[in-house]
Design an enzyme around this catalytic site. Structure first.
Site, mmCIF file in Angstrom:
data_model
loop_
_atom_site.group_PDB
_atom_site.id
_atom_site.type_symbol
_atom_site.label_atom_id
_atom_site.label_comp_id
_atom_site.label_asym_id
_atom_site.label_seq_id
_atom_site.Cartn_x
_atom_site.Cartn_y
_atom_site.Cartn_z
ATOM 1 N N LYS A 1 10.048 -29.283 -49.492
ATOM 2 C CA LYS A 1 11.520 -29.207 -49.416
ATOM 3 C C LYS A 1 12.102 -29.214 -50.826
ATOM 4 O O LYS A 1 11.403 -29.431 -51.798
ATOM 5 C CB LYS A 1 12.098 -30.392 -48.627
ATOM 6 C CG LYS A 1 11.508 -30.597 -47.244
ATOM 7 C CD LYS A 1 11.794 -29.456 -46.305
ATOM 8 C CE LYS A 1 11.093 -29.676 -44.967
ATOM 9 N NZ LYS A 1 10.974 -28.482 -44.184
ATOM 10 N N SER B 1 10.472 -22.956 -43.317
ATOM 11 C CA SER B 1 11.596 -23.801 -43.744
ATOM 12 C C SER B 1 12.030 -23.575 -45.190
ATOM 13 O O SER B 1 13.131 -23.961 -45.557
ATOM 14 C CB SER B 1 11.268 -25.277 -43.539
ATOM 15 O OG SER B 1 10.349 -25.736 -44.499
#
Length: 191
Positions: free
Chosen positions: A88, A43
């Site tokens: 993230k 990710s």
């Protein structure tokens, strides 16, 4: 008659004290200062990769506020996802209105053009996704996205949702493994 302590007794005591001090120092560092965390998944490609090892500073957000483009670590959204922390990038800041449309992030109605991390347009969102409609963040809310925007479970997904400062374990600072990729996790642009 009192028995005198021998040098062997003092040596054992010194070793026990040394081990206790090391155990306390280790606990203190891991609890309050920093930790190592593995990267699991793609990710955050191409910034960091599956299998990388990062050093995370836990005190970063005790002393200051998250900034746009910080790479942050937070616990997975449910007990069933306990394999690793999520990693993230902070995109939306408190008080901003976020919307994703036409493959791009808009903040307060303006397209985010300084985002050098999302390398491709974002796949269309569905009505259940956060930021499908304009989403105004609260005074302590952050919108986070993976750099590999089309392969990331992040704030767009209601299971992850927006994050508060208290949700953030820390800030990723340095990649320490693989050894040929040791580097600072940079924040190349500001808005």
């Amino acid at each position: 008659m009192k028995k005198m302590k021998t040098s062997d007794d003092w040596g054992l005591f010194e070793w026990a004290l040394y081990i206790a001090i090391l155990a306390f120092a280790s606990w203190f560092i891991v609890t309050f200062i920093g930790m190592r965390t593995p990267v699991i998944g793609q990710s955050m490609e191409s910034t960091i990769s599956d299998g990388d090892q990062l050093i995370v500073t836990k005190f970063s957000y005790r002393l200051g506020e998250p900034k746009r483009y910080d790479v942050v670590i937070f616990p997975p959204p449910s007990e069933t996802d306990k394999k690793a922390n999520y990693i993230k990038r902070v995109i939306g800041m408190p008080g901003e209105t976020i919307q994703i449309m036409g493959g791009y992030v808009y903040i307060n109605g303006e397209q985010l053009t300084t985002d050098v991390y999302g390398l491709e347009p974002i796949n269309p969102l569905s009505e259940g996704d956060l930021a499908y409609q304009p989403l105004t963040l609260g005074e302590d809310e952050y919108f986070v996205l993976g750099d590999n925007r089309n392969n990331s479970m992040d704030s767009r997904n209601p299971r992850v949702g927006v994050k508060t400062k208290a949700d953030l374990v820390g800030k990723a600072q340095v990649r320490i493994f693989p050894f040929d990729k040791i580097s600072k996790i940079s924040k190349e642009s500001e808005q």
